[in-house]
Design a protein around this motif. Structure first.
Motif, PDB file in Angstrom:
ATOM      1  N   HIS A   5     -19.436  19.768  98.866  1.00 58.90           N
ATOM      2  CA  HIS A   5     -18.975  19.503  97.507  1.00 58.90           C
ATOM      3  C   HIS A   5     -17.959  18.363  97.559  1.00 58.90           C
ATOM      4  N   TYR A   6     -17.963  17.539  96.513  1.00 59.24           N
ATOM      5  CA  TYR A   6     -17.118  16.343  96.474  1.00 59.24           C
ATOM      6  C   TYR A   6     -16.355  16.313  95.149  1.00 59.24           C
ATOM      7  N   ARG A 161     -10.185  14.206  83.980  1.00 62.92           N
ATOM      8  CA  ARG A 161      -9.223  13.815  85.015  1.00 62.92           C
ATOM      9  C   ARG A 161      -9.697  14.200  86.412  1.00 62.92           C
ATOM     10  N   ILE A 162     -10.766  14.995  86.469  1.00 64.40           N
ATOM     11  CA  ILE A 162     -11.405  15.297  87.747  1.00 64.40           C
ATOM     12  C   ILE A 162     -12.914  15.181  87.572  1.00 64.40           C
ATOM     13  N   GLN A 163     -13.573  14.607  88.565  1.00 60.94           N
ATOM     14  CA  GLN A 163     -15.034  14.554  88.604  1.00 60.94           C
ATOM     15  C   GLN A 163     -15.496  15.315  89.837  1.00 60.94           C
ATOM     16  N   VAL A 164     -16.564  16.062  89.680  1.00 59.78           N
ATOM     17  CA  VAL A 164     -17.054  16.916  90.760  1.00 59.78           C
ATOM     18  C   VAL A 164     -18.541  16.662  90.973  1.00 59.78           C
ATOM     19  N   TRP A 165     -18.946  16.550  92.234  1.00 57.75           N
ATOM     20  CA  TRP A 165     -20.353  16.439  92.611  1.00 57.75           C
ATOM     21  C   TRP A 165     -20.662  17.505  93.651  1.00 57.75           C
ATOM     22  N   SER A 166     -21.929  17.768  93.867  1.00 57.84           N
ATOM     23  CA  SER A 166     -22.302  18.822  94.801  1.00 57.84           C
ATOM     24  C   SER A 166     -23.614  18.524  95.504  1.00 57.84           C
TER      25      SER A 166
END
Length: 202
Positions: A5-6, A161-166
């Protein structure tokens, strides 16, 4: 290489929104423990670190689970869900490079790569355009569910304010979404995961 996860977050988050994240994380940790997801400090020992400045944890190194040497570079199957024993977790090979798992499990060691979400990042090499990036390979260990919950909680409170990738699909986030819905009151379908866009509003 590995299931990962990123996220990319503002270099510094205000104390008030971060305190709301911490409060929800503390609530969900108790639920996770009841489900058999035991968290430890970043090195797999001691207690998880959850305070006003950062959230850091890992799976438990000496977890007491049965060893399974068949589990190497784990990845979830398309329909993988839940947490369970390693004895019935393996479904096959991941393109000859890893192991496909039907649910989150460990090989006798629930510790993998440490997760850390900091309120402020002082490591300048990690910062670009006032945001910093980080990642966590979980090996689809049980604590993967905790990582997903924390990232959902952060997204809920911080928005853009946060981005999430997986590395996982939208389906693989169902368990975390359900926990946040039942125990924190979050909308069940608030966010979905898309391969390129990451965690976005539905």
């Amino acid at each position: 290489m590995g299931y990962c996860h990123y996220w990319e977050i503002e270099q510094e988050v205000g104390p008030e929104p971060f305190s709301r994240i911490v409060a929800d994380v503390q609530r969900i940790v108790l639920t996770l423990d009841d489900l058999g997801v035991r968290l430890a400090g970043p090195r797999g020992e001691g207690l998880p670190e959850i305070d006003a400045d950062h959230i850091a944890f890992n799976g438990l190194w000496h977890c007491g689970h049965a060893k399974n040497e068949e589990i190497v570079i784990p990845f979830p199957t398309p329909g993988a869900a839940g947490v369970g024993a390693s004895v019935n977790a393996v479904e096959g090979s991941y393109f000859g490079m890893g192991t496909l798992l039907k649910h989150r499990t460990c090989d006798g060691n629930c510790c993998y790569e440490s997760f850390k979400l900091a309120r402020a990042c002082g490591e300048i090499d990690m910062v670009s355009d006032c945001r910093y990036s980080n990642s966590c390979k979980t090996g689809f260990r049980p604590y993967d569910l905790a990582v997903q919950c924390v990232l959902l909680i952060a997204k809920h409170h911080l928005g853009d304010r946060i981005q999430v990738w997986s590395g996982g699909s939208d389906f693989h986030w169902n368990d975390a979404r359900l926990l946040c819905y039942v125990h924190l009151g979050y909308p069940l379908t608030q966010y979905k995961i898309e391969r390129d866009a990451g965690l976005i509003l539905t």
